[in-house]
Design a protein around this motif. Structure first.
Motif, PDB file in Angstrom:
ATOM      1  N   GLN A  29       0.824  -1.199   0.000  1.00  0.00           N
ATOM      2  CA  GLN A  29       0.000   0.000   0.000  1.00  0.00           C
ATOM      3  C   GLN A  29       0.866   1.261   0.000  1.00  0.00           C
ATOM      4  O   GLN A  29       0.603   2.203  -0.738  1.00  0.00           O
ATOM      5  CB  GLN A  29      -0.937   0.000   1.204  1.00  0.00           C
ATOM      6  N   LEU A  30       1.926   1.261   0.811  1.00  0.00           N
ATOM      7  CA  LEU A  30       2.835   2.415   0.821  1.00  0.00           C
ATOM      8  C   LEU A  30       3.469   2.621  -0.548  1.00  0.00           C
ATOM      9  O   LEU A  30       3.546   3.755  -1.041  1.00  0.00           O
ATOM     10  CB  LEU A  30       3.933   2.235   1.864  1.00  0.00           C
ATOM     11  N   ILE A  31       3.943   1.553  -1.163  1.00  0.00           N
ATOM     12  CA  ILE A  31       4.577   1.669  -2.479  1.00  0.00           C
ATOM     13  C   ILE A  31       3.578   2.201  -3.498  1.00  0.00           C
ATOM     14  O   ILE A  31       3.914   3.073  -4.311  1.00  0.00           O
ATOM     15  CB  ILE A  31       5.180   0.323  -2.915  1.00  0.00           C
ATOM     16  N   ARG A  32       2.318   1.713  -3.467  1.00  0.00           N
ATOM     17  CA  ARG A  32       1.297   2.227  -4.392  1.00  0.00           C
ATOM     18  C   ARG A  32       1.077   3.723  -4.180  1.00  0.00           C
ATOM     19  O   ARG A  32       0.938   4.486  -5.141  1.00  0.00           O
ATOM     20  CB  ARG A  32      -0.006   1.447  -4.237  1.00  0.00           C
ATOM     21  N   GLU A  33       1.058   4.163  -2.914  1.00  0.00           N
ATOM     22  CA  GLU A  33       0.896   5.593  -2.634  1.00  0.00           C
ATOM     23  C   GLU A  33       2.071   6.397  -3.173  1.00  0.00           C
ATOM     24  O   GLU A  33       1.881   7.474  -3.751  1.00  0.00           O
ATOM     25  CB  GLU A  33       0.746   5.817  -1.129  1.00  0.00           C
ATOM     26  N   LEU A  37       1.956   9.293  -6.087  1.00  0.00           N
ATOM     27  CA  LEU A  37       2.535  10.630  -5.934  1.00  0.00           C
ATOM     28  C   LEU A  37       3.516  10.936  -7.060  1.00  0.00           C
ATOM     29  O   LEU A  37       3.531  12.041  -7.599  1.00  0.00           O
ATOM     30  CB  LEU A  37       3.265  10.748  -4.596  1.00  0.00           C
ATOM     31  N   GLY A  38       4.336   9.972  -7.397  1.00  0.00           N
ATOM     32  CA  GLY A  38       5.331  10.178  -8.441  1.00  0.00           C
ATOM     33  C   GLY A  38       4.728  10.364  -9.817  1.00  0.00           C
ATOM     34  O   GLY A  38       5.274  11.074 -10.658  1.00  0.00           O
ATOM     35  N   LEU A  39       3.580   9.742 -10.055  1.00  0.00           N
ATOM     36  CA  LEU A  39       2.957   9.812 -11.372  1.00  0.00           C
ATOM     37  C   LEU A  39       1.929  10.926 -11.506  1.00  0.00           C
ATOM     38  O   LEU A  39       1.522  11.249 -12.615  1.00  0.00           O
ATOM     39  CB  LEU A  39       2.274   8.475 -11.705  1.00  0.00           C
ATOM     40  N   SER A  40       1.514  11.505 -10.397  1.00  0.00           N
ATOM     41  CA  SER A  40       0.468  12.535 -10.462  1.00  0.00           C
ATOM     42  C   SER A  40       1.019  13.780 -11.138  1.00  0.00           C
ATOM     43  O   SER A  40       2.155  14.175 -10.927  1.00  0.00           O
ATOM     44  CB  SER A  40      -0.056  12.875  -9.070  1.00  0.00           C
ATOM     45  N   GLY A  43      -0.523  20.042 -10.087  1.00  0.00           N
ATOM     46  CA  GLY A  43       0.291  21.119  -9.550  1.00  0.00           C
ATOM     47  C   GLY A  43       1.643  21.288 -10.198  1.00  0.00           C
ATOM     48  O   GLY A  43       2.432  22.093  -9.759  1.00  0.00           O
ATOM     49  N   GLY A  44       1.947  20.545 -11.222  1.00  0.00           N
ATOM     50  CA  GLY A  44       3.231  20.688 -11.888  1.00  0.00           C
ATOM     51  C   GLY A  44       4.331  19.917 -11.196  1.00  0.00           C
ATOM     52  O   GLY A  44       4.164  19.373 -10.117  1.00  0.00           O
ATOM     53  N   LYS A  45       5.492  19.905 -11.833  1.00  0.00           N
ATOM     54  CA  LYS A  45       6.616  19.105 -11.342  1.00  0.00           C
ATOM     55  C   LYS A  45       7.081  19.534  -9.956  1.00  0.00           C
ATOM     56  O   LYS A  45       7.325  18.705  -9.094  1.00  0.00           O
ATOM     57  CB  LYS A  45       7.774  19.169 -12.332  1.00  0.00           C
ATOM     58  N   GLY A  46       7.196  20.817  -9.693  1.00  0.00           N
ATOM     59  CA  GLY A  46       7.671  21.293  -8.399  1.00  0.00           C
ATOM     60  C   GLY A  46       6.767  20.846  -7.262  1.00  0.00           C
ATOM     61  O   GLY A  46       7.227  20.374  -6.227  1.00  0.00           O
ATOM     62  N   ALA A  47       5.459  20.979  -7.461  1.00  0.00           N
ATOM     63  CA  ALA A  47       4.508  20.568  -6.427  1.00  0.00           C
ATOM     64  C   ALA A  47       4.558  19.059  -6.228  1.00  0.00           C
ATOM     65  O   ALA A  47       4.458  18.570  -5.114  1.00  0.00           O
ATOM     66  CB  ALA A  47       3.093  21.013  -6.812  1.00  0.00           C
ATOM     67  N   CYS A  52       6.174  14.472  -2.842  1.00  0.00           N
ATOM     68  CA  CYS A  52       6.941  13.240  -2.626  1.00  0.00           C
ATOM     69  C   CYS A  52       7.897  13.390  -1.452  1.00  0.00           C
ATOM     70  O   CYS A  52       8.002  12.490  -0.618  1.00  0.00           O
ATOM     71  CB  CYS A  52       7.728  12.861  -3.888  1.00  0.00           C
ATOM     72  N   LEU A  53       8.578  14.512  -1.387  1.00  0.00           N
ATOM     73  CA  LEU A  53       9.523  14.728  -0.290  1.00  0.00           C
ATOM     74  C   LEU A  53       8.806  14.807   1.043  1.00  0.00           C
ATOM     75  O   LEU A  53       9.275  14.266   2.038  1.00  0.00           O
ATOM     76  CB  LEU A  53      10.337  16.003  -0.533  1.00  0.00           C
ATOM     77  N   GLN A  54       7.649  15.463   1.069  1.00  0.00           N
ATOM     78  CA  GLN A  54       6.898  15.544   2.314  1.00  0.00           C
ATOM     79  C   GLN A  54       6.421  14.168   2.743  1.00  0.00           C
ATOM     80  O   GLN A  54       6.437  13.829   3.918  1.00  0.00           O
ATOM     81  CB  GLN A  54       5.719  16.498   2.163  1.00  0.00           C
ATOM     82  N   LYS A  55       5.998  13.360   1.783  1.00  0.00           N
ATOM     83  CA  LYS A  55       5.528  12.006   2.099  1.00  0.00           C
ATOM     84  C   LYS A  55       6.681  11.150   2.612  1.00  0.00           C
ATOM     85  O   LYS A  55       6.506  10.314   3.491  1.00  0.00           O
ATOM     86  CB  LYS A  55       4.909  11.376   0.840  1.00  0.00           C
ATOM     87  N   LEU A  56       7.871  11.361   2.056  1.00  0.00           N
ATOM     88  CA  LEU A  56       9.021  10.549   2.444  1.00  0.00           C
ATOM     89  C   LEU A  56       9.725  11.073   3.694  1.00  0.00           C
ATOM     90  O   LEU A  56      10.505  10.355   4.298  1.00  0.00           O
ATOM     91  CB  LEU A  56      10.027  10.478   1.291  1.00  0.00           C
TER      92      LEU A  56
END
Length: 77
Positions: A29-33, A37-40, A43-47, A52-56
């Motif tokens: 489940q974590l990997i899917r999340e 995030l990586g594929l969404s 908000g553009g690349k920066g967002a 991703c960084l906030q999640k990690l």
């Protein structure tokens, strides 16, 4: 769903296992999340990178304040 296999470094696996335990989720489940995030494109690349960084942040659970990035990046004591 599709089944796939990936190889993780030992530290990645241990960190994912601990995070899954803390959050009451499966590693899958974590990997899917993280993949979502990586594929969404929202908000553009920066967002997307910030999300991703906030999640990690805290993935390795060492108790360090995630805002203390200079110490980590520059090995400043």
């Amino acid at each position: 769903m599709h089944r796939t296999q990936i190889l993780l470094e030992e530290t990645q696996y241990l960190a994912l296992r601990e995070r899954a335990r803390r959050e009451g989720k499966s590693i899958g489940q974590l990997i899917r999340e993280f993949v979502d995030l990586g594929l969404s494109g929202a908000g553009g690349k920066g967002a997307r990178e910030r999300a991703c960084l906030q999640k990690l942040a805290g993935l390795f659970g060492d108790g360090m304040d995630p805002r203390d990035h200079d110490r980590v990046l520059y090995r400043d004591p």
